[in-house]
Write an enzyme that holds these catalytic residues in place. Structure first.
Site, PDB file in Angstrom:
ATOM      1  CB  SER A 283      54.538  62.812 -86.741  1.00 19.15           C
ATOM      2  OG  SER A 283      53.991  61.939 -86.773  1.00 19.15           O
TER       3      SER A 283
ATOM      4  CG  HIS B  40      50.224  59.789 -88.976  1.00 20.31           C
ATOM      5  ND1 HIS B  40      50.344  58.267 -89.282  1.00 20.31           N
ATOM      6  CD2 HIS B  40      51.682  60.300 -89.592  1.00 20.31           C
ATOM      7  CE1 HIS B  40      51.784  58.035 -89.306  1.00 20.31           C
ATOM      8  NE2 HIS B  40      52.538  59.565 -88.888  1.00 20.31           N
TER       9      HIS B  40
END
Length: 451
Positions: free
Chosen positions: A303, A377
């Site tokens: 990410s 997340h």
């Protein structure tokens, strides 16, 4: 059935019908006042057929409005289609006296803004859901400068949360054999790592070590809501460029992969911003992959860290930070800094610990992590597992993340516990490696030397 064809046909009919009405009317361009009248007529309608026709007419008029007129329309929605204070007072007085379910239901109905019923009725017409999603996208574009319209957005979000709940979502795998109209949208909607052309798309979809999944909704047809790109790997990936170029440490045989790396998650519909799909998507994709490849042990992301470079720039101006740290951070202004090994090492020694501090300690006004990707997340139950130095050396990666990328690890047995701790206490689940980096950063900002 080709849903795209039907969707476009219904929208075409709606637009043509609206155009004919404008031409056959008084010859004036639609304005917000006429649309407001159409909305009142829709709320007063009793018949199903007439309501559908009125909803089609109202949406057609909205499509014909200029941007300034759309803003005025939203302003009138905020002022003219709210709940009635007198009805709320009367309903509350009844509930305060009787406190039964019937009185509570009356109170709920009185508190609901009339806008919500209007939106429900606009949704009656064919293609209405699509047009309402686009209408909310227009509204979101106005909120920064017109926060007084946020109540309307709350109404949209409340209704969309029901209309787009998990029960209506359909998970589909996207591959090179998927129909071209959907593949074109995947190229257009990719928001994390640009897909340059069809060859680039094929590298991401057709290789044996790649997977792509998307959520669809019956009312939106063949337009995806959100999609995720996956690379099958041996070990946890640290850099994005080799993955995008097809030269990573991927696997020729998916059966020997031990890791599924989610390297791109893209929301496709601006008008559905804030409606939760990603958590459902990741969890269902994990189940799909486990069923196909039971030997997979690790489910991680690769990410970006958007906003981190800006945060670092602000730290350079903070005189409370030791001068040596500020001087090192200033080297980020040197073009091509990441290509000089000595300079890159100096920056690494400072930036990786500061990144851990940023992701663990820096919070927004709601007490949640400042970084939006971290919020996503961690809220899904992942662990902040590893910070990868020079994980993304593209111009965008250097500009927004100082070249860093992060692995968020989804451990199936820990997801629910992590999610509950995050929801209740904003706790950041993190690995021992990240904990050590954060401790080092706290010493650095105090001017202490590592021991």
């Amino acid at each position: 059935m080709n849903m795209t064809f039907l969707q476009e046909m219904f929208q075409s009919i709606t637009r043509r019908d609206a155009l004919l009405r404008r031409r056959q009317g008084d010859g004036t361009t639609p304005d917000h006042r006429r649309l407001i009248k159409a909305c009142h007529a829709l709320l007063e309608s009793d018949g199903e057929a007439s309501s559908i026709a009125l909803a089609s007419r109202a949406l057609g008029m909205y499509q014909g409005l200029e941007p300034q007129e759309r803003q005025r329309f939203f302003e009138r929605l905020a002022s003219d289609f709210t709940a009635e204070p007198a009805e709320i007072d009367a309903a509350y007085a009844r509930y305060a006296k009787q406190r039964d379910n019937a009185s509570l239901e009356v109170l709920f109905e009185a508190c609901e803004p009339r806008r919500q019923e209007l939106i429900r009725r606009l949704n009656l017409t064919s293609g209405g859901t699509v047009e309402l999603v686009r209408m909310r996208a227009d509204l979101l574009g106005l909120l920064r400068d017109h926060p007084e319209l946020s109540a309307i957005d709350a109404d949209f979000a409340h209704l969309f949360g029901s209309w787009f709940n998990r029960g209506f979502l359909m998970l589909k795998r996207i591959d090179w054999d998927t129909q071209a109209s959907i593949l074109e949208k995947i190229i257009r909607y990719e928001a994390v790592h640009e897909i340059r052309d069809w060859n680039d798309l094929r590298r991401r979809l057709d290789a044996r070590d790649r997977r792509c999944f998307a959520f669809f909704h019956p009312a939106i047809g063949d337009d995806p809501l959100i999609f995720v790109e996956v690379a099958l790997h041996k070990g946890l990936p640290a850099r994005i460029q080799p993955i995008l170029a097809g030269r990573d440490a991927g696997v020729d045989d998916p059966e020997i992969a031990d890791t599924a790396a989610f390297f791109g998650i893209s929301n496709c519909q601006t008008g559905l911003r804030g409606i939760s799909f990603g958590n459902f998507l990741i969890k269902q994709v994990v189940q799909e992959l486990k069923q196909e490849l039971p030997q997979l042990r690790y489910f991680v992301t690769l990410s970006p860290v958007p906003g981190f470079a800006q945060w670092l720039a602000e730290r350079r101006d903070d005189e409370a930070l030791p001068e040596a740290i500020r001087k090192t951070l200033a080297e980020l202004e040197t073009p091509g800094w990441h290509e000089t090994p000595e300079r890159a090492e100096r920056l690494k020694a400072v930036i990786k610990p500061l990144a851990a501090l940023y992701l663990v300690d820096e919070k927004n006004a709601r007490g949640l992590p400042l970084n939006p990707v971290a919020r996503f997340h961690l809220g899904n139950g992942a662990e902040l597992h590893r910070i990868n130095w020079l994980g993304d050396v593209s111009a965008k990666g250097l500009r927004q993340s100082a070249g860093l990328m992060v692995n968020y690890l989804y451990v199936l047995d820990d997801i629910e516990r992590n999610h509950e701790n995050y929801t209740a206490n904003a706790s950041v689940a993190r690995s021992s490696e990240v904990k050590d980096l954060a401790r080092k950063a706290r010493k650095l900002v105090k001017g202490e030397t590592s021991k």
